[in-house]
Design a protein around this motif. Structure first.
Motif, PDB file in Angstrom:
ATOM      1  N   SER A 186      -6.909 -10.685  -6.183  1.00 12.64           N
ATOM      2  CA  SER A 186      -5.946  -9.599  -6.302  1.00 12.64           C
ATOM      3  C   SER A 186      -5.457  -9.498  -7.737  1.00 12.64           C
ATOM      4  O   SER A 186      -5.397 -10.485  -8.460  1.00 12.64           O
ATOM      5  N   ARG A 232      -2.917   4.550   3.385  1.00 16.71           N
ATOM      6  CA  ARG A 232      -4.027   3.926   4.114  1.00 16.71           C
ATOM      7  C   ARG A 232      -4.917   5.045   4.627  1.00 16.71           C
ATOM      8  O   ARG A 232      -4.454   6.142   4.886  1.00 16.71           O
ATOM      9  N   SER A 289     -11.329   2.412   8.106  1.00 18.06           N
ATOM     10  CA  SER A 289     -10.348   2.739   7.076  1.00 18.06           C
ATOM     11  C   SER A 289      -9.175   3.431   7.733  1.00 18.06           C
ATOM     12  O   SER A 289      -9.345   4.184   8.676  1.00 18.06           O
ATOM     13  N   LEU A 320       0.817  -1.198   0.000  1.00 21.08           N
ATOM     14  CA  LEU A 320       0.000   0.000   0.000  1.00 21.08           C
ATOM     15  C   LEU A 320       0.854   1.253   0.000  1.00 21.08           C
ATOM     16  O   LEU A 320       1.808   1.353   0.736  1.00 21.08           O
ATOM     17  N   VAL A 362      -8.760  -3.267  -1.021  1.00 20.81           N
ATOM     18  CA  VAL A 362      -7.820  -2.209  -1.368  1.00 20.81           C
ATOM     19  C   VAL A 362      -8.363  -1.531  -2.620  1.00 20.81           C
ATOM     20  O   VAL A 362      -8.662  -2.192  -3.616  1.00 20.81           O
ATOM     21  N   GLN A 408      -7.078   1.242   1.986  1.00 19.02           N
ATOM     22  CA  GLN A 408      -7.541  -0.046   2.499  1.00 19.02           C
ATOM     23  C   GLN A 408      -8.830   0.182   3.275  1.00 19.02           C
ATOM     24  O   GLN A 408      -8.883   1.032   4.163  1.00 19.02           O
ATOM     25  N   VAL A 465     -11.514  -7.175   3.625  1.00 19.39           N
ATOM     26  CA  VAL A 465     -10.470  -6.172   3.429  1.00 19.39           C
ATOM     27  C   VAL A 465     -10.399  -5.885   1.934  1.00 19.39           C
ATOM     28  O   VAL A 465     -10.140  -6.785   1.143  1.00 19.39           O
TER      29      VAL A 465
END
Length: 191
Positions: A78, A5, A26, A2, A173, A182, A171
């Motif tokens: 992903s 965040r 978040s 990431l 992203v 995220q 979760v």
């Protein structure tokens, strides 16, 4: 992985999952990679560019994977821009099997020879508990993706399950104009 965040904690209203019990958390830390390896940052930037140019969305890849095994639920997905061609790595559960597939991000086709099945019994105890907990919630990962994309105002690049202190979260992203965010969504449990 990431770059950023989200910082603020958010509780979504009844519109989130059409239930007042669903909550989202978040976190954001600006410039998470500042001062770190510029090569890593370049790799991330290239993968994000490939993701932004993908013809198939994460949501579409989830639907494709679920159609491969009627009655299955996606539990992890992903984007992988390092693969040739770029793909979505998808894990879905059907009965007592976890199916892993690669879905071409350009065409939406399943990559031939790139699927395998794992027995749920062979998973780590925490993973088995998460999958068992998933059976007790009404929402699917695809529902969480829709909520996360709306709340973060972006396009989901990955999603999965996480256990935090005994609580199951989706979760997600999300790639946004401000960077990667995220989003943790706690689905309400069936009664």
């Amino acid at each position: 992985m990431l770059k950023t965040r989200l910082i603020a904690s958010v509780i979504l209203s009844a519109l989130v999952f059409a239930s007042p019990e669903a909550t989202a958390k978040s976190n954001e830390t600006p410039h998470a990679l500042d001062g770190q390896n510029s090569e890593l940052e370049g790799t991330i930037d290239r993968e994000l560019e490939m993701f932004r140019n993908a013809q198939v969305s994460l949501q579409q890849a989830m639907l494709i994977a679920e159609r491969l095994h009627t009655g299955s639920r996606v539990v992890d997905i992903s984007f992988d821009g390092g693969a040739n061609p770029p793909v979505y790595r998808v894990k879905n559960i059907h009965k007592e099997q976890i199916w892993e597939h690669s879905i071409d991000a350009r065409t939406g086709s399943s990559i031939a020879g790139d699927k395998r099945a794992l027995s749920v019994k062979g998973l780590e105890p925490l993973d088995r508990r998460n999958l068992l907990a998933l059976k007790s919630v009404r929402q699917n990962l695809s529902d969480a993706v829709v909520v996360a994309e709306r709340s973060a105002r972006g396009k989901a690049i990955s999603g999965g399950l996480m256990d935090e202190d005994g609580t199951l979260y989706f979760v997600i992203v999300v790639d946004t104009a401000e960077g990667l965010k995220q989003v943790l969504l706690e689905p309400p449990r069936d009664r």
